[in-house]
Scaffold this active site. Structure first.
Site, PDB file in Angstrom:
ATOM      1  N   THR A   1      25.170  38.122  16.863  1.00  0.00           N
ATOM      2  CA  THR A   1      24.649  36.786  16.950  1.00  0.00           C
ATOM      3  C   THR A   1      23.884  36.699  18.582  1.00  0.00           C
ATOM      4  OG1 THR A   1      26.738  36.222  17.838  1.00  0.00           O
ATOM      5  CG2 THR A   1      26.712  35.983  15.531  1.00  0.00           C
ATOM      6  N   ASP A   2      23.295  35.378  18.520  1.00  0.00           N
ATOM      7  CA  ASP A   2      22.826  35.248  19.830  1.00  0.00           C
ATOM      8  C   ASP A   2      23.790  34.134  20.627  1.00  0.00           C
ATOM      9  OD1 ASP A   2      22.433  32.940  18.661  1.00  0.00           O
ATOM     10  OD2 ASP A   2      20.265  33.201  18.318  1.00  0.00           O
TER      11      ASP A   2
END
Length: 151
Positions: free
Chosen positions: A30-31
């Site tokens: 994920t970011d």
């Protein structure tokens, strides 16, 4: 079940002509906004394709180690429809849509339940050591043709 069998990575499985590859979203995928970074869908799809080929009997490693070529993505079209998030359970669905002398076309969808999150069409070509397309072994073409289905 032996330890060796239990310790093998999951390779997914065929459901008819379609390969199903389960994926869980980890924090590293994920970011900062908590959704899967766009390039990681390509990683999920690459792993699914590699395991689909392995289960179909395509031994890429042996050919590569023998200096007889390796697959490379030569065309890719991808569409992002909805984001995946941390801890989501996904499945990558892959199926062969076309086979040529030196290449194979594969359609892939990254799903969360019944929702398509990302879908893509990939063409992989067998390349010789000099980078030029090379005819695939007959047994590989036959394996792909057995898996080929319309899109």
């Amino acid at each position: 079940m032996s330890d060796e069998t239990r310790d093998r990575p999951v390779s997914g499985y065929f459901d008819g002509k379609q390969h199903r590859f389960p994926v869980r979203v980890y924090f590293e995928d994920t970011d900062l906004s908590g959704i899967v970074y766009h390039a990681n869908y390509l990683r999920f799809m690459e792993r699914a394709r590699s395991d689909m080929l392995r289960l179909a009997g395509v031994d890429q490693r042996a050919r590569m180690e023998a200096g007889e070529g390796a697959y490379a993505v030569v065309d890719l079209a991808i569409k992002y429809r909805a984001p995946a998030k941390l801890d989501d359970n996904l499945v990558v669905l892959s199926h062969v849509t076309g086979v040529r002398a030196a290449s194979c076309a594969i359609h892939q969808r990254v799903m969360r339940g019944r929702d398509i999150l990302t879908q893509g069409d990939v063409t992989a070509a067998l390349l010789a050591a000099n980078g030029r397309p090379k005819r695939q072994p007959r047994e590989w073409i036959d394996a792909f043709k057995r898996l080929e289905m319309g899109d």
